[in-house]
Design an enzyme around this catalytic site. Structure first.
Site, PDB file in Angstrom:
ATOM      1  N   GLU A 165      38.912  25.709  48.168  1.00  0.00           N
ATOM      2  CA  GLU A 165      39.388  26.309  46.916  1.00  0.00           C
ATOM      3  C   GLU A 165      38.578  27.542  46.558  1.00  0.00           C
ATOM      4  O   GLU A 165      37.365  27.452  46.417  1.00  0.00           O
ATOM      5  CB  GLU A 165      39.314  25.278  45.788  1.00  0.00           C
ATOM      6  CG  GLU A 165      40.239  24.087  46.027  1.00  0.00           C
ATOM      7  CD  GLU A 165      40.234  23.074  44.878  1.00  0.00           C
ATOM      8  OE1 GLU A 165      39.428  23.235  43.933  1.00  0.00           O
ATOM      9  OE2 GLU A 165      41.038  22.125  44.924  1.00  0.00           O
ATOM     10  N   HIS A 216      44.259  24.056  40.695  1.00  0.00           N
ATOM     11  CA  HIS A 216      43.354  22.991  40.239  1.00  0.00           C
ATOM     12  C   HIS A 216      43.240  22.986  38.714  1.00  0.00           C
ATOM     13  O   HIS A 216      42.156  23.174  38.141  1.00  0.00           O
ATOM     14  CB  HIS A 216      41.962  23.147  40.875  1.00  0.00           C
ATOM     15  CG  HIS A 216      41.185  21.860  40.889  1.00  0.00           C
ATOM     16  ND1 HIS A 216      40.225  21.583  41.842  1.00  0.00           N
ATOM     17  CD2 HIS A 216      41.219  20.764  40.069  1.00  0.00           C
ATOM     18  CE1 HIS A 216      39.701  20.388  41.603  1.00  0.00           C
ATOM     19  NE2 HIS A 216      40.297  19.876  40.532  1.00  0.00           N
TER      20      HIS A 216
END
Length: 300
Positions: free
Chosen positions: A255, A273
């Site tokens: 990420e 997220h």
């Protein structure tokens, strides 16, 4: 006690800690290099998902007594190593449960009714009404992998929608609003599968090629837990072959992603997220962080 807050935390919570006598400094954009230099001066720190507390940093901080993760998982912290050094490690497991559960349920509706595609065609000034026949969620079977705080919130909402709810979790053999079964049965019977468990050495890669082969053709996958629990290459293969009809992803192995091939598939909807990113959850997370640090300080 002197506390460094490394990631964005509600100011009400910070002021509450200060009012209780803690010295609290904030640096929401601190880099790993800066953290290595300044954290040795603190007794404790507060982190979210951005800041990582790994073994080399722990070794450089002999005065560190407590680490609080504002959020559910502890995968951003070498928690076992920290505890072996006498450092208390805490998180806020319940604060964001409702927000993550609502995102998972919202994603299920989007997948069932092709809402992302339908909206995109309207923005392109197309009226493709006949292209978007969907499915009702009621009457379908939802498989929940991980029936902890978040999983239970999902189960309660899904049951209210008329779904049959199956759950699997090594820590639980019964749950409200769900029938606990073995993973293999859940994979074979579920129309939707949603993940709500931490990433550990055991759970990493637990949904791979072999598991996808056991699922129904046309199953729909939702992952609002942690990236890396689902093998992304195996998921890509299942999505492009038609084994998995579509997927909704809020978390990724890396990420932000380095390889965006999953996000670019037409049968994938995704977000960066944001499971806990609601005003209500952020407020609860901050409040729980403050309460735990104040209580910890009283015992010192």
């Amino acid at each position: 006690m002197k506390i460094l807050v490394c990631d964005k935390t509600e100011m009400d919570a910070i002021e509450k800690m200060r009012a209780a006598g803690l010295t609290v400094d904030t640096n929401f954009e601190i880099t790993p290099e800066e953290l290595l230099n300044v954290l040795p001066n603190y007794d404790g720190c507060v982190v979210r998902s951005r800041t990582k507390i790994r073994q080399p940093l722990i070794d450089a901080c002999p005065n560190l007594k407590v680490i609080v993760r504002g959020g559910v998982g502890l995968d951003t912290i070498d928690a076992e190593y920290a505890r072996s050094k006498g450092i208390t490690v805490m998180n806020t497991p319940k604060a964001s449960s409702a927000s993550v559960a609502e995102l998972a349920i919202g994603y299920m509706f989007m997948l069932a009714r092709n809402l992302y595609k339908a909206s995109a065609t309207m923005k392109a000034e197309k009226w493709d009404k006949k292209a978007f026949e969907g499915d009702e969620i009621g009457g379908k079977t939802l498989g929940i992998i991980g029936i902890g705080n978040i999983g239970q919130e999902v189960a309660r909402r899904a049951a209210a929608l008329g779904m049959t709810v199956l759950a699997t979790d090594p820590c639980f053999d019964r749950a409200d609003n769900a029938r606990c079964v073995a993973l293999e049965e859940l994979l074979e019977k579920s129309d939707y599968i949603t993940l709500h468990l931490p990433k550990t050495k055991v759970s990493a890669g637990m949904l791979g090629k072999a598991q996808f082969e056991k699922m129904k053709t046309g199953v729909r996958i939702i992952n609002c837990a942690r990236g890396g629990i689902v093998d992304e290459n195996a998921l890509y293969e299942a999505l492009t072959s038609g084994k998995v009809a579509c997927a909704a992803l809020d978390v990724y192995d890396v990420e932000p992603p380095v390889d965006w091939k999953l996000a670019k598939l037409e049968n994938v909807i995704c977000s960066p997220h944001i499971g806990a990113a609601t005003k209500e959850a952020q407020g609860r997370v901050g409040a729980e962080v403050a309460e735990k640090l104040i209580e910890f300080a009283k015992k010192q």
